[in-house]
Scaffold this motif. Sequence first.
Motif, PDB file in Angstrom:
ATOM      1  N   SER A 164       0.824  -1.213   0.000  1.00  0.00           N
ATOM      2  CA  SER A 164       0.000   0.000   0.000  1.00  0.00           C
ATOM      3  C   SER A 164       0.857   1.262   0.000  1.00  0.00           C
ATOM      4  N   GLU A 165       1.731   1.395   0.948  1.00  0.00           N
ATOM      5  CA  GLU A 165       2.686   2.498   1.056  1.00  0.00           C
ATOM      6  C   GLU A 165       3.415   2.353   2.384  1.00  0.00           C
ATOM      7  N   GLY A 166       4.585   2.918   2.471  1.00  0.00           N
ATOM      8  CA  GLY A 166       5.318   2.947   3.724  1.00  0.00           C
ATOM      9  C   GLY A 166       6.274   1.791   3.923  1.00  0.00           C
ATOM     10  N   ARG A 167       7.078   1.957   4.968  1.00  0.00           N
ATOM     11  CA  ARG A 167       8.103   0.983   5.323  1.00  0.00           C
ATOM     12  C   ARG A 167       8.065   0.763   6.831  1.00  0.00           C
ATOM     13  N   CYS A 168       8.654  -0.333   7.260  1.00  0.00           N
ATOM     14  CA  CYS A 168       8.748  -0.619   8.685  1.00  0.00           C
ATOM     15  C   CYS A 168      10.055  -1.352   8.944  1.00  0.00           C
ATOM     16  N   SER A 169      10.616  -1.091  10.113  1.00  0.00           N
ATOM     17  CA  SER A 169      11.827  -1.808  10.513  1.00  0.00           C
ATOM     18  C   SER A 169      11.847  -1.910  12.031  1.00  0.00           C
ATOM     19  N   GLY A 170      12.684  -2.802  12.507  1.00  0.00           N
ATOM     20  CA  GLY A 170      12.835  -2.967  13.945  1.00  0.00           C
ATOM     21  C   GLY A 170      13.839  -4.057  14.245  1.00  0.00           C
ATOM     22  N   ARG A 171      13.920  -4.390  15.520  1.00  0.00           N
ATOM     23  CA  ARG A 171      14.833  -5.456  15.927  1.00  0.00           C
ATOM     24  C   ARG A 171      14.155  -6.337  16.964  1.00  0.00           C
ATOM     25  N   TYR A 172      14.615  -7.563  17.017  1.00  0.00           N
ATOM     26  CA  TYR A 172      14.069  -8.526  17.973  1.00  0.00           C
ATOM     27  C   TYR A 172      14.738  -8.324  19.322  1.00  0.00           C
ATOM     28  N   VAL A 173      13.939  -7.970  20.319  1.00  0.00           N
ATOM     29  CA  VAL A 173      14.436  -7.655  21.654  1.00  0.00           C
ATOM     30  C   VAL A 173      14.528  -8.919  22.515  1.00  0.00           C
ATOM     31  N   GLN A 174      13.502  -9.761  22.418  1.00  0.00           N
ATOM     32  CA  GLN A 174      13.474 -10.984  23.223  1.00  0.00           C
ATOM     33  C   GLN A 174      12.766 -12.084  22.440  1.00  0.00           C
ATOM     34  N   ILE A 175      13.347 -13.282  22.501  1.00  0.00           N
ATOM     35  CA  ILE A 175      12.746 -14.451  21.860  1.00  0.00           C
ATOM     36  C   ILE A 175      12.808 -15.609  22.841  1.00  0.00           C
ATOM     37  N   VAL A 176      11.645 -16.128  23.203  1.00  0.00           N
ATOM     38  CA  VAL A 176      11.543 -17.323  24.042  1.00  0.00           C
ATOM     39  C   VAL A 176      10.800 -18.353  23.185  1.00  0.00           C
ATOM     40  N   PRO A 177      11.511 -19.363  22.665  1.00  0.00           N
ATOM     41  CA  PRO A 177      10.885 -20.312  21.742  1.00  0.00           C
ATOM     42  C   PRO A 177       9.550 -20.861  22.249  1.00  0.00           C
ATOM     43  N   ASN A 178       8.582 -20.857  21.338  1.00  0.00           N
ATOM     44  CA  ASN A 178       7.233 -21.385  21.575  1.00  0.00           C
ATOM     45  C   ASN A 178       6.433 -20.621  22.621  1.00  0.00           C
ATOM     46  N   GLN A 179       6.954 -19.462  23.097  1.00  0.00           N
ATOM     47  CA  GLN A 179       6.267 -18.703  24.136  1.00  0.00           C
ATOM     48  C   GLN A 179       6.108 -17.219  23.835  1.00  0.00           C
ATOM     49  N   GLN A 180       7.199 -16.546  23.444  1.00  0.00           N
ATOM     50  CA  GLN A 180       7.097 -15.092  23.311  1.00  0.00           C
ATOM     51  C   GLN A 180       8.148 -14.537  22.359  1.00  0.00           C
ATOM     52  N   VAL A 181       7.726 -13.503  21.621  1.00  0.00           N
ATOM     53  CA  VAL A 181       8.625 -12.736  20.763  1.00  0.00           C
ATOM     54  C   VAL A 181       8.306 -11.268  21.005  1.00  0.00           C
ATOM     55  N   GLU A 182       9.334 -10.491  21.302  1.00  0.00           N
ATOM     56  CA  GLU A 182       9.170  -9.044  21.466  1.00  0.00           C
ATOM     57  C   GLU A 182      10.075  -8.347  20.470  1.00  0.00           C
ATOM     58  N   PHE A 183       9.513  -7.353  19.760  1.00  0.00           N
ATOM     59  CA  PHE A 183      10.317  -6.629  18.788  1.00  0.00           C
ATOM     60  C   PHE A 183       9.894  -5.168  18.735  1.00  0.00           C
ATOM     61  N   THR A 184      10.833  -4.332  18.298  1.00  0.00           N
ATOM     62  CA  THR A 184      10.510  -2.927  18.093  1.00  0.00           C
ATOM     63  C   THR A 184       9.859  -2.789  16.725  1.00  0.00           C
ATOM     64  N   TRP A 185       9.106  -1.702  16.565  1.00  0.00           N
ATOM     65  CA  TRP A 185       8.334  -1.448  15.336  1.00  0.00           C
ATOM     66  C   TRP A 185       8.412   0.037  15.053  1.00  0.00           C
ATOM     67  N   ASN A 186       8.946   0.401  13.901  1.00  0.00           N
ATOM     68  CA  ASN A 186       9.040   1.799  13.514  1.00  0.00           C
ATOM     69  C   ASN A 186       8.578   1.923  12.069  1.00  0.00           C
ATOM     70  N   SER A 187       7.362   2.431  11.881  1.00  0.00           N
ATOM     71  CA  SER A 187       6.816   2.592  10.531  1.00  0.00           C
ATOM     72  C   SER A 187       6.974   4.036  10.091  1.00  0.00           C
ATOM     73  N   VAL A 188       7.319   4.214   8.811  1.00  0.00           N
ATOM     74  CA  VAL A 188       7.529   5.551   8.238  1.00  0.00           C
ATOM     75  C   VAL A 188       6.926   5.610   6.834  1.00  0.00           C
ATOM     76  N   ASP A 189       6.760   6.817   6.330  1.00  0.00           N
ATOM     77  CA  ASP A 189       6.293   7.068   4.958  1.00  0.00           C
ATOM     78  C   ASP A 189       4.897   6.508   4.671  1.00  0.00           C
ATOM     79  N   CYS A 190       4.059   6.454   5.708  1.00  0.00           N
ATOM     80  CA  CYS A 190       2.665   6.040   5.523  1.00  0.00           C
ATOM     81  C   CYS A 190       1.796   6.941   6.403  1.00  0.00           C
TER      82      CYS A 190
END
Length: 143
Positions: free
Chosen positions: A56-82
């Motif tokens: 549609s438009e725009g971009r997003c980027s981030g990094r994985y802060v925490q990963i616990v297999p089969n339980q949890q994923v935490e990541f940053t989210w920065n969307s721009v140009d939308c």
Amino acid sequence: MASGKTIELIRKFNSPAQIVFEAIEKGLLLKSTGIKEETFVHKFCQGGSYSLEWKSEGRCSGRYVQIVPNQQVEFTWNSVDCKGATNNDTTVTVTLVAHGNECELKLVHKGLDDGFCYEDHLAGWIESLDDFVSDIKKLTPVV
């Protein structure tokens, strides 16, 4: 990170948490947001990064802060140009709760600006999670 509004969504899967986690690990959750496949970069590890562009438009980027297999994923989210851009890092936490051969996914997106940014992300995550549920159904063996 910005304080602000929070999105909380829950989806139930007729699939084990391991299958849902492996789909996240392969990038299917982010792909379900409507990306241009050729723009997707994804290094799934703690400290790893991702970037994508939407059809549609725009971009997003981030990094994985925490990963616990089969339980949890935490990541940053920065969307721009939308229209609903965050223009700064926000935080997405995906938690999986196993219930035998089924699981529940809870997505929490924190730090969104009030107004259109929040509304745009809410609508986007609802549609993306619905698409992700459909993708998981295709990956789950019929017993």
